[in-house]
Design a protein around this motif. Structure first.
Motif, PDB file in Angstrom:
ATOM      1  N   SER A   3       0.833  -1.185   0.000  1.00  0.00           N
ATOM      2  CA  SER A   3       0.000   0.000   0.000  1.00  0.00           C
ATOM      3  C   SER A   3       0.876   1.247   0.000  1.00  0.00           C
ATOM      4  N   LEU A   4       0.690   2.098  -1.007  1.00  0.00           N
ATOM      5  CA  LEU A   4       1.485   3.315  -1.100  1.00  0.00           C
ATOM      6  C   LEU A   4       0.552   4.495  -0.915  1.00  0.00           C
ATOM      7  N   GLN A   5       1.052   5.559  -0.303  1.00  0.00           N
ATOM      8  CA  GLN A   5       0.184   6.708  -0.036  1.00  0.00           C
ATOM      9  C   GLN A   5       0.847   7.994  -0.494  1.00  0.00           C
ATOM     10  N   ARG A   6       0.051   8.858  -1.142  1.00  0.00           N
ATOM     11  CA  ARG A   6       0.568  10.192  -1.467  1.00  0.00           C
ATOM     12  C   ARG A   6      -0.556  11.190  -1.236  1.00  0.00           C
ATOM     13  N   LYS A   7      -0.170  12.457  -1.003  1.00  0.00           N
ATOM     14  CA  LYS A   7      -1.201  13.461  -0.742  1.00  0.00           C
ATOM     15  C   LYS A   7      -1.163  14.523  -1.829  1.00  0.00           C
ATOM     16  N   GLY A   8      -2.281  15.184  -2.084  1.00  0.00           N
ATOM     17  CA  GLY A   8      -2.282  16.209  -3.113  1.00  0.00           C
ATOM     18  C   GLY A   8      -3.561  17.008  -3.123  1.00  0.00           C
ATOM     19  N   ASP A 188     -18.834  28.038   5.467  1.00  0.00           N
ATOM     20  CA  ASP A 188     -20.170  28.637   5.607  1.00  0.00           C
ATOM     21  C   ASP A 188     -20.714  28.452   7.018  1.00  0.00           C
ATOM     22  N   THR A 189     -20.203  27.466   7.753  1.00  0.00           N
ATOM     23  CA  THR A 189     -20.666  27.262   9.129  1.00  0.00           C
ATOM     24  C   THR A 189     -19.825  28.075  10.118  1.00  0.00           C
ATOM     25  N   GLY A 190     -18.736  28.678   9.642  1.00  0.00           N
ATOM     26  CA  GLY A 190     -17.955  29.552  10.513  1.00  0.00           C
ATOM     27  C   GLY A 190     -16.552  29.051  10.822  1.00  0.00           C
ATOM     28  N   TYR A 191     -16.165  27.896  10.289  1.00  0.00           N
ATOM     29  CA  TYR A 191     -14.826  27.352  10.539  1.00  0.00           C
ATOM     30  C   TYR A 191     -13.795  27.980   9.600  1.00  0.00           C
ATOM     31  N   GLU A 192     -12.499  27.836  10.019  1.00  0.00           N
ATOM     32  CA  GLU A 192     -11.397  28.253   9.147  1.00  0.00           C
ATOM     33  C   GLU A 192     -10.688  27.006   8.635  1.00  0.00           C
ATOM     34  N   GLU A 193     -10.270  27.044   7.385  1.00  0.00           N
ATOM     35  CA  GLU A 193      -9.566  25.873   6.833  1.00  0.00           C
ATOM     36  C   GLU A 193      -8.121  25.839   7.325  1.00  0.00           C
ATOM     37  N   VAL A 194      -7.670  24.686   7.806  1.00  0.00           N
ATOM     38  CA  VAL A 194      -6.267  24.515   8.211  1.00  0.00           C
ATOM     39  C   VAL A 194      -5.575  23.599   7.197  1.00  0.00           C
ATOM     40  N   VAL A 195      -6.137  22.446   6.940  1.00  0.00           N
ATOM     41  CA  VAL A 195      -5.634  21.500   5.926  1.00  0.00           C
ATOM     42  C   VAL A 195      -6.849  20.922   5.216  1.00  0.00           C
ATOM     43  N   ASN A 196      -6.720  20.686   3.914  1.00  0.00           N
ATOM     44  CA  ASN A 196      -7.826  20.079   3.150  1.00  0.00           C
ATOM     45  C   ASN A 196      -7.203  19.465   1.903  1.00  0.00           C
ATOM     46  N   GLU A 197      -6.842  18.169   1.984  1.00  0.00           N
ATOM     47  CA  GLU A 197      -6.140  17.571   0.843  1.00  0.00           C
ATOM     48  C   GLU A 197      -6.547  16.125   0.606  1.00  0.00           C
ATOM     49  N   TYR A 198      -6.362  15.704  -0.629  1.00  0.00           N
ATOM     50  CA  TYR A 198      -6.684  14.322  -0.987  1.00  0.00           C
ATOM     51  C   TYR A 198      -5.554  13.408  -0.537  1.00  0.00           C
ATOM     52  N   VAL A 199      -5.936  12.205  -0.134  1.00  0.00           N
ATOM     53  CA  VAL A 199      -4.961  11.154   0.155  1.00  0.00           C
ATOM     54  C   VAL A 199      -5.196  10.080  -0.901  1.00  0.00           C
ATOM     55  N   PHE A 200      -4.150   9.767  -1.640  1.00  0.00           N
ATOM     56  CA  PHE A 200      -4.261   8.740  -2.695  1.00  0.00           C
ATOM     57  C   PHE A 200      -3.489   7.512  -2.240  1.00  0.00           C
ATOM     58  N   ARG A 201      -4.180   6.406  -2.207  1.00  0.00           N
ATOM     59  CA  ARG A 201      -3.525   5.138  -1.847  1.00  0.00           C
ATOM     60  C   ARG A 201      -3.736   4.177  -2.988  1.00  0.00           C
ATOM     61  N   GLU A 202      -2.687   3.410  -3.271  1.00  0.00           N
ATOM     62  CA  GLU A 202      -2.874   2.355  -4.264  1.00  0.00           C
ATOM     63  C   GLU A 202      -2.628   1.049  -3.568  1.00  0.00           C
ATOM     64  N   THR A 203      -3.688   0.291  -3.429  1.00  0.00           N
ATOM     65  CA  THR A 203      -3.518  -1.000  -2.800  1.00  0.00           C
ATOM     66  C   THR A 203      -3.229  -2.000  -3.909  1.00  0.00           C
ATOM     67  N   VAL A 204      -2.009  -2.543  -3.862  1.00  0.00           N
ATOM     68  CA  VAL A 204      -1.568  -3.426  -4.948  1.00  0.00           C
ATOM     69  C   VAL A 204      -1.507  -4.855  -4.435  1.00  0.00           C
ATOM     70  N   ASN A 205      -2.200  -5.734  -5.126  1.00  0.00           N
ATOM     71  CA  ASN A 205      -2.103  -7.153  -4.813  1.00  0.00           C
ATOM     72  C   ASN A 205      -1.361  -7.810  -5.978  1.00  0.00           C
ATOM     73  N   LYS A 206      -0.028  -8.015  -5.773  1.00  0.00           N
ATOM     74  CA  LYS A 206       0.816  -8.477  -6.885  1.00  0.00           C
ATOM     75  C   LYS A 206       0.394  -9.862  -7.347  1.00  0.00           C
ATOM     76  N   LYS A 207       0.006 -10.694  -6.375  1.00  0.00           N
ATOM     77  CA  LYS A 207      -0.354 -12.072  -6.692  1.00  0.00           C
ATOM     78  C   LYS A 207      -1.520 -12.120  -7.683  1.00  0.00           C
ATOM     79  N   GLU A 208      -2.528 -11.265  -7.411  1.00  0.00           N
ATOM     80  CA  GLU A 208      -3.725 -11.283  -8.263  1.00  0.00           C
ATOM     81  C   GLU A 208      -3.666 -10.239  -9.367  1.00  0.00           C
ATOM     82  N   GLY A 209      -2.561  -9.477  -9.410  1.00  0.00           N
ATOM     83  CA  GLY A 209      -2.400  -8.462 -10.458  1.00  0.00           C
ATOM     84  C   GLY A 209      -3.429  -7.351 -10.359  1.00  0.00           C
ATOM     85  N   LEU A 210      -3.868  -7.020  -9.138  1.00  0.00           N
ATOM     86  CA  LEU A 210      -4.894  -5.987  -8.949  1.00  0.00           C
ATOM     87  C   LEU A 210      -4.279  -4.729  -8.350  1.00  0.00           C
ATOM     88  N   CYS A 211      -4.738  -3.580  -8.840  1.00  0.00           N
ATOM     89  CA  CYS A 211      -4.287  -2.309  -8.274  1.00  0.00           C
ATOM     90  C   CYS A 211      -5.529  -1.460  -8.043  1.00  0.00           C
TER      91      CYS A 211
END
Ligand SMILES: C[S@@+](CC[C@H](N)C(=O)[O-])C[C@H]1O[C@@H](n2cnc3c(N)ncnc32)[C@H](O)[C@@H]1O
Length: 241
Positions: A3-8, A188-211
């Motif tokens: 499992s690999l993770q990147r943010k963006g 709109d509810t009154g909060y301030e943004e501190v962090v807001n980012e996508y997390v991308f994970r690729e779960t790779v199952n080499k045995k079954e060739g699935l990503c």
């Protein structure tokens, strides 16, 4: 299994087949069925937990890695402590949290895969509810399904409730967030943004060739402090002319 993770900040780019599939699936579930799903939302989640017991959602060990605010909680509370913890059940879109929790008394609110289960028209009610109990200057920690997550692309025709909103076979519902939609909802509810980012994970199952491409949105939104920081136009007290 790896499992690999990147943010963006960019939305995941779909392949042409994925894009076509989403464009094809435009038929919405009838209003009658949508109203039934809303009415039976709690019952459907209760049945879900009855069926899945504790097997489905594993211990969220990643939460202390991703959100530093939670580390001290875990260190101070190695085991559940009834003097420090209060458990109660409520519908965050209907019940007032102030009936259970004193106003502005909470250091952290966690919304981990919860808001996606709420109808998008009612999500602001959850955020307003949390706002009342959060101390000024403290944050809501959020992680949930992001737009074009693998789960969104797996829905069969006939599961679409609205834009980015789907129903599973068991009647539980799931929304897939864009960063813009979430930011608007919190701001709109009154909060301030501190962090807001996508997390991308690729779960790779080499045995079954699935990503399998997983997309989550991970964010922090703060309730403003009572004494806001001076704006950049205010004179700097440390500046000597
Ligand atoms: C996908 S599960 C996630 C559960 C847990 N946070 C986790 O990460 O394992 C979604 C949860 O949201 C809860 N939920 C849905 N609508 C809610 C509402 N209106 N008020 C309070 N909780 C709600 C459901 O009961 C369910 O436990």
């Amino acid at each position: 299994m790896a499992s690999l993770q990147r943010k963006g900040l960019q939305v995941r780019i779909l392949s042409s087949e994925e894009d076509e599939k989403l464009k094809r699936d435009q038929t919405l579930v009838s209003d009658f069925k949508q109203q039934k799903l809303e009415k039976e939302a709690q019952k459907n989640w209760d049945l879900f937990y009855k069926r899945n017991s504790t097997n489905f959602f594993k211990d969220r060990h990643w939460t202390t890695r991703e959100f530093e605010e939670l580390r001290s909680c875990r260190e101070q509370n190695p085991s559940y402590n009834t003097e420090r913890c209060k458990v109660f059940q409520c519908d965050l879109t209907k019940d007032d949290l102030l009936e259970h929790v004193p106003s502005e008394s909470v250091d952290v609110v966690m919304l981990i895969f919860v808001l996606s289960a709420v109808h998008p028209d009612r999500m602001h009610l959850v955020l307003q509810n949390a706002y009342q109990v959060l101390k000024p200057g403290k944050c809501v920690l959020f992680r949930d399904y992001g737009l074009y997550d693998h789960a969104m692309l797996r829905f069969k025709a006939g599961s679409k409730l609205g834009e980015n909103f789907y129903v599973r076979q068991d009647g539980t519902r799931s929304y897939f967030f864009t960063d813009e939609f979430l930011a608007r909802l919190f701001v709109d509810t009154g909060y301030e943004e501190v962090v807001n980012e996508y997390v991308f994970r690729e779960t790779v199952n080499k045995k079954e060739g699935l990503c399998v491409p997983r997309v989550f949105l991970q964010s922090k939104f703060r309730k403003p402090s009572k004494n806001p920081a001076p704006s950049s136009r205010d004179p700097d007290p440390g500046y000597q002319s």
